[in-house]
Design a protein around this motif. Structure first.
Motif, PDB file in Angstrom:
ATOM      1  N   ARG A  81       0.851  -1.192   0.000  1.00 18.52           N
ATOM      2  CA  ARG A  81       0.000   0.000   0.000  1.00 18.52           C
ATOM      3  C   ARG A  81       0.891   1.247   0.000  1.00 18.52           C
ATOM      4  O   ARG A  81       1.509   1.585   0.994  1.00 18.52           O
ATOM      5  N   PHE A  82       0.919   1.904  -1.154  1.00 16.05           N
ATOM      6  CA  PHE A  82       1.792   3.059  -1.335  1.00 16.05           C
ATOM      7  C   PHE A  82       0.966   4.243  -1.826  1.00 16.05           C
ATOM      8  O   PHE A  82       0.103   4.100  -2.688  1.00 16.05           O
ATOM      9  N   CYS A  83       1.214   5.432  -1.264  1.00 18.53           N
ATOM     10  CA  CYS A  83       0.500   6.641  -1.672  1.00 18.53           C
ATOM     11  C   CYS A  83       1.399   7.473  -2.577  1.00 18.53           C
ATOM     12  O   CYS A  83       2.442   7.979  -2.139  1.00 18.53           O
ATOM     13  N   ARG A  85       0.678  10.340  -3.849  1.00 22.35           N
ATOM     14  CA  ARG A  85       0.552  11.763  -3.550  1.00 22.35           C
ATOM     15  C   ARG A  85       1.458  12.177  -2.387  1.00 22.35           C
ATOM     16  O   ARG A  85       2.112  13.203  -2.437  1.00 22.35           O
ATOM     17  N   CYS A  86       1.453  11.372  -1.332  1.00 20.38           N
ATOM     18  CA  CYS A  86       2.264  11.695  -0.152  1.00 20.38           C
ATOM     19  C   CYS A  86       3.647  11.058  -0.207  1.00 20.38           C
ATOM     20  O   CYS A  86       4.486  11.342   0.657  1.00 20.38           O
ATOM     21  N   GLN A  87       3.872  10.179  -1.196  1.00 20.10           N
ATOM     22  CA  GLN A  87       5.159   9.511  -1.360  1.00 20.10           C
ATOM     23  C   GLN A  87       5.573   8.751  -0.097  1.00 20.10           C
ATOM     24  O   GLN A  87       6.656   8.950   0.447  1.00 20.10           O
ATOM     25  N   LEU A  88       4.666   7.899   0.370  1.00 20.05           N
ATOM     26  CA  LEU A  88       4.974   7.105   1.556  1.00 20.05           C
ATOM     27  C   LEU A  88       4.262   5.761   1.501  1.00 20.05           C
ATOM     28  O   LEU A  88       3.267   5.586   0.790  1.00 20.05           O
ATOM     29  N   ILE A  89       4.819   4.808   2.232  1.00 13.72           N
ATOM     30  CA  ILE A  89       4.162   3.513   2.420  1.00 13.72           C
ATOM     31  C   ILE A  89       3.119   3.685   3.509  1.00 13.72           C
ATOM     32  O   ILE A  89       3.426   4.184   4.599  1.00 13.72           O
ATOM     33  N   LYS A  90       1.914   3.280   3.239  1.00 14.26           N
ATOM     34  CA  LYS A  90       0.827   3.503   4.185  1.00 14.26           C
ATOM     35  C   LYS A  90       0.913   2.520   5.352  1.00 14.26           C
ATOM     36  O   LYS A  90       0.953   1.302   5.128  1.00 14.26           O
ATOM     37  N   PRO A  91       0.903   3.013   6.589  1.00 11.63           N
ATOM     38  CA  PRO A  91       0.779   2.102   7.735  1.00 11.63           C
ATOM     39  C   PRO A  91      -0.566   1.388   7.692  1.00 11.63           C
ATOM     40  O   PRO A  91      -1.484   1.807   6.979  1.00 11.63           O
ATOM     41  N   GLN A 265       4.635 -13.133  -6.367  1.00 13.30           N
ATOM     42  CA  GLN A 265       3.219 -13.228  -6.696  1.00 13.30           C
ATOM     43  C   GLN A 265       2.540 -11.851  -6.765  1.00 13.30           C
ATOM     44  O   GLN A 265       1.386 -11.739  -7.146  1.00 13.30           O
ATOM     45  N   TRP A 266       3.260 -10.831  -6.333  1.00 12.05           N
ATOM     46  CA  TRP A 266       2.647  -9.512  -6.364  1.00 12.05           C
ATOM     47  C   TRP A 266       2.484  -9.045  -7.800  1.00 12.05           C
ATOM     48  O   TRP A 266       3.354  -9.206  -8.631  1.00 12.05           O
ATOM     49  N   GLU A 267       1.358  -8.430  -8.057  1.00  6.45           N
ATOM     50  CA  GLU A 267       1.040  -7.954  -9.391  1.00  6.45           C
ATOM     51  C   GLU A 267       1.215  -6.452  -9.450  1.00  6.45           C
ATOM     52  O   GLU A 267       1.394  -5.773  -8.441  1.00  6.45           O
ATOM     53  N   GLU A 268       1.130  -5.953 -10.661  1.00  7.68           N
ATOM     54  CA  GLU A 268       1.253  -4.507 -10.836  1.00  7.68           C
ATOM     55  C   GLU A 268       0.086  -3.816 -10.162  1.00  7.68           C
ATOM     56  O   GLU A 268      -1.055  -4.241 -10.272  1.00  7.68           O
ATOM     57  N   GLU A 269       0.429  -2.728  -9.444  1.00  8.71           N
ATOM     58  CA  GLU A 269      -0.602  -2.006  -8.724  1.00  8.71           C
ATOM     59  C   GLU A 269      -0.642  -0.560  -9.182  1.00  8.71           C
ATOM     60  O   GLU A 269       0.377   0.089  -9.314  1.00  8.71           O
ATOM     61  N   GLY A 270      -1.870  -0.060  -9.422  1.00  6.89           N
ATOM     62  CA  GLY A 270      -2.039   1.360  -9.677  1.00  6.89           C
ATOM     63  C   GLY A 270      -2.153   2.071  -8.350  1.00  6.89           C
ATOM     64  O   GLY A 270      -2.358   1.452  -7.327  1.00  6.89           O
ATOM     65  N   PRO A 271      -2.032   3.400  -8.352  1.00  4.84           N
ATOM     66  CA  PRO A 271      -2.138   4.143  -7.111  1.00  4.84           C
ATOM     67  C   PRO A 271      -3.496   3.959  -6.470  1.00  4.84           C
ATOM     68  O   PRO A 271      -4.514   3.989  -7.152  1.00  4.84           O
ATOM     69  N   GLU A 272      -3.473   3.706  -5.173  1.00  2.00           N
ATOM     70  CA  GLU A 272      -4.733   3.534  -4.473  1.00  2.00           C
ATOM     71  C   GLU A 272      -5.508   4.835  -4.492  1.00  2.00           C
ATOM     72  O   GLU A 272      -4.972   5.899  -4.254  1.00  2.00           O
ATOM     73  N   GLU A 273      -6.791   4.767  -4.782  1.00  2.26           N
ATOM     74  CA  GLU A 273      -7.593   5.967  -4.928  1.00  2.26           C
ATOM     75  C   GLU A 273      -7.801   6.633  -3.581  1.00  2.26           C
ATOM     76  O   GLU A 273      -7.719   6.024  -2.532  1.00  2.26           O
TER      77      GLU A 273
END
Length: 290
Positions: A81-83, A85-91, A265-273
């Motif tokens: 889970r990466f943002c 906009r804020c350029q951080l890994i989400k806790p 196994q991780w797939e490509e992820e778009g930015p979480e909305e």
């Protein structure tokens, strides 16, 4: 009416009113808590991430960052889970609020009625605000009701007072019913140790989505929000457990960081909305972007 009864009515009214204003003030002016700097992307990692064209390469950079962080939840497709906009890994339990334009720890929803984002830092204050608002409306309705009866039995002759009593009782009951649904819903959320966002979209762990992933039982769930000292539960002071970056989970089968396992196994992820929610009981609005 005797003077002692009037004094009692006024004393109780002002005690409830003070707590009502106090909790509202804390809900409005307590800023949402943002993730610690250790979750933010360093300048070097940011350059590597932006210069990397391959999605799997970007994921690998995020994996390296996540190795030292207490993150146990993922996106729906299993990625970190990466943002953007804020350029951080989400806790865990952190979401980006599009209204506040920042990531908020244990975000519940953005509430326009207090013009603030409700999350880890002020969720207790918001719950107490709902509770004292409910008590405030109930007290007004209860003390005005006997005069409403006199209105119908023609014991009140002043037409102005009739209108005031009728209007006050109607407004108090209307808000009481609306707040009752909203407060009841949040009581259920606290008992299950869920946020509003998690009630609509279950958090994803290594073994998949689990809506009860943070459910520790009723007593521990209450302590998560209100703290261990019960004498502080009804006061709008900080007493919640933890720092908002890490939360105990129902099972500790994920004793190690799940982001270190099954990386292939991780797939490509778009930015979480952006996530933006607001709800106010059965007659109020729910707005969420997930």
């Amino acid at each position: 009416m005797c003077v002692s009864l009037l004094v009692a009515y006024l004393t109780i009214f002002h005690v409830i009113f003070v707590f009502f204003i106090w909790t509202y003030w804390k809900s409005v002016f307590t800023p949402p808590q943002q993730p610690d700097k250790k979750f933010q992307m360093s300048y070097a990692d940011k350059e590597r991430y932006e210069n990397e064209d391959r999605p799997e390469g970007q994921q690998q950079i995020l994996v390296e960052m996540a190795r030292k962080l207490p993150v146990y939840t993922r996106t729906g497709n299993g990625a970190i889970r990466f943002c953007d906009r804020c350029q951080l890994i989400k806790p865990d339990r952190c979401h980006h609020c599009s209204v506040c334009a920042m990531c908020v720890l244990k975000m519940d929803h953005h509430c326009p009625w207090v013009n603030n984002c409700i999350g880890f830092s002020n969720y207790k204050f918001f719950l107490l605000f709902l509770a004292y608002s409910l008590l405030y409306c109930m007290y007004i309705a209860a003390t005005v009701f006997k005069y409403f009866i006199k209105f119908w039995t023609a014991e009140l002759t002043n037409s102005r007072s009739k209108f005031h009593i009728l209007f006050l009782l109607f407004v108090a009951i209307m808000f009481f019913v609306s707040l009752l649904f909203l407060f009841g819903y949040h009581c259920w959320l606290v008992s299950q140790n869920r946020s509003t966002l998690e009630a609509f979209s279950a958090p994803v762990f290594q073994n998949g989505p689990d809506k009860n992933g943070f459910n520790l039982g009723l007593v521990k769930n209450l302590q998560q929000v209100f703290g261990e000292e019960r004498r502080l539960w009804l006061l709008p002071v900080v007493s919640s457990q933890g720092d908002g970056h890490f939360f105990p989970m129902r099972t500790w089968s994920e004793a190690r960081n799940p982001l270190l396992a099954n990386e292939e196994q991780w797939e490509e992820e778009g930015p979480e909305e952006d996530t933006h929610g607001c709800h106010l009981g059965s007659s109020l609005i729910v707005e969420m972007e997930t």
